[in-house]
Design an enzyme around this catalytic site. Sequence first.
Site, short mmCIF file in Angstrom:
data_model
loop_
_atom_site.label_atom_id
_atom_site.label_comp_id
_atom_site.label_asym_id
_atom_site.label_seq_id
_atom_site.Cartn_x
_atom_site.Cartn_y
_atom_site.Cartn_z
N GLU A 1 -1.48 -9.40 3.08
CA GLU A 1 -1.50 -10.00 4.42
C GLU A 1 -2.89 -10.46 4.84
O GLU A 1 -3.03 -11.37 5.67
CB GLU A 1 -0.95 -9.00 5.46
CG GLU A 1 -1.81 -7.80 5.75
CD GLU A 1 -1.54 -6.59 4.86
OE1 GLU A 1 -1.84 -5.46 5.27
OE2 GLU A 1 -1.02 -6.80 3.74
N HIS B 1 -3.31 -5.34 -0.14
CA HIS B 1 -2.86 -5.86 1.15
C HIS B 1 -2.86 -7.39 1.13
O HIS B 1 -3.85 -8.02 1.54
CB HIS B 1 -3.77 -5.36 2.27
CG HIS B 1 -3.62 -3.91 2.58
ND1 HIS B 1 -2.78 -3.44 3.57
CD2 HIS B 1 -4.18 -2.81 2.01
CE1 HIS B 1 -2.84 -2.12 3.61
NE2 HIS B 1 -3.68 -1.70 2.67
N CYS C 1 0.84 -1.20 0.00
CA CYS C 1 0.00 0.00 0.00
C CYS C 1 0.88 1.26 0.00
O CYS C 1 1.51 1.56 -1.01
CB CYS C 1 -0.97 -0.03 1.18
SG CYS C 1 -2.36 1.12 1.00
#
EC number: 6.3.4.2
Length: 545
Positions: free
Chosen positions: A517, A515, A379
């Site tokens: 994750e 993102h 990001c």
Amino acid sequence: MTTNYIFVTGGVVSSLGKGIAAASLAAILEARGLNVTIMKLDPYINVDPGTMSPIQHGEVFVTEDGAETDLDLGHYERFIRTKMSRRNNFTTGRIYSDVLRKERRGDYLGATVQVIPHITNAIKERVLEGGEGHDVVLVEIGGTVGDIESLPFLEAIRQLAVDIGREHALFMHLTLVPYLAAAGEVKTKPTQHSVKELLSIGIQPDILICRSDRAVPANERAKIALFCNVPEKAVISMKDVDSIYKIPGLLKSQGLDDYICKRFSLNCPEANLSEWEQVIYEEANPAGEVTIGMVGKYIELPDAYKSVIEALKHGGLKNRVTVNIKLIDSQDVETRGVEILKDLDAILIPGGFGYRGVEGKIATARYARENNIPYLGICLGMQVALIEFARNVAGMDNANSTEFVPDCKYPVVALITEWRDEDGNVEVRNEKSDLGGTMRLGAQQCQLSDDSLVRQLYGASTIVERHRHRYEVNNMLLKQIEAAGLRVAGRSGDAQLVEIIEVPNHPWFVACQFHPEFTSTPRDGHPLFAGFVKAANEHQKRQAK
């Protein structure tokens, strides 16, 4: 199909681990072949956590459908296969907002709008909606029993248990059983008082999860059962463990899932936890270790980066190495210089907002690029990598983002002026628009370049990843940056937005606008994090030669 509900509450103190306990129990029930989901009900008045400080609240977890939710939903997705959605998390603020909107429309036909029944009914409706189509729904109530803000939620679940029938509802209460060194024993009185508080609200717990730094002895569990009116087999000891992924096995070994299945009259096979046993084995038997520096601005609360930290650990599992994470304040890079980045095997810059510390992140990206250190930008981590490359390679002096310098000469990152809201409608925004709910959110398609590193890592030409951002690469200045050598490795499904960049002729330099994750799990990992940790391990070996 009848849906069964397990309502999870906590007592004595906060941060007992209700989310981990609920997720672990859900993992066992899922391993028995049941269709399970988990909900989190937060008692704060914010409509969602999207505008809350990460230092106060921790990370904002983004679901596939673009909801900004509590970080516990990240735990849920890491433990079970069911994907969370906006139905899995709501707050007091959301409930009151909905009820007040109905009142303004006249939906209540002039009635006096009250906490009971209007607020509690709204809570019940959302819980039932979120549970549709599932065998078992775990509903975690945020906060601690006794908190004034939790009362409407506790009253709602008390009513709901009556509405659906007690044969389809269980109350599971987590409580602290502290060990007093001076006395040489654990103390059960806090648990008794916590249950007393629940009883005063009209809720008799069916299961007690006793949190302690050690196993609670059988005689103490029997004492708790006697005084709290709970069967002995429903008093479960949940001691501290060195890995949260051991908790499903810990709960199963005490027969918690059997007790629940019998209570709900569910006929299902024994739980197969072999996948979790494999995770535990990989975690306990690494072949090496690497040190990865994470440079951010919210490092005083590691929970602000919870999913990133967990994803790095998952990457370690896939490479059989332990990942040591060194948290570095980006402002320290500004004041002390890049010397503090020495001896790292890789560098990661996660997402963030605001100008504070951003020049330290830009300096970090330059240090990683010029010194051939594996780099992963997420990001804002992609945006600072782009700014750094534009300034120092593409000759665009003082290039910046309009988030930080609105009138800069080279605005290589700029505001997204159009996005779709949760109903699919196109909205237009500018710098003065509200902060809440005004970002590019949720799962978006990305097309990968055939000659890119990420194409090899993912093993696919099209991927889907989750986003949470207001600013994007400015296409008007992109050609000059590409001409200087930067590779655009991924674009949005409509090819309008840059999603991934890479630096060719670098061992491993990848930055993405999304993102990754949020979709990493201990059982499956994630291609980017697995590749990143592998690159860190290889860098370490090169440096040792």
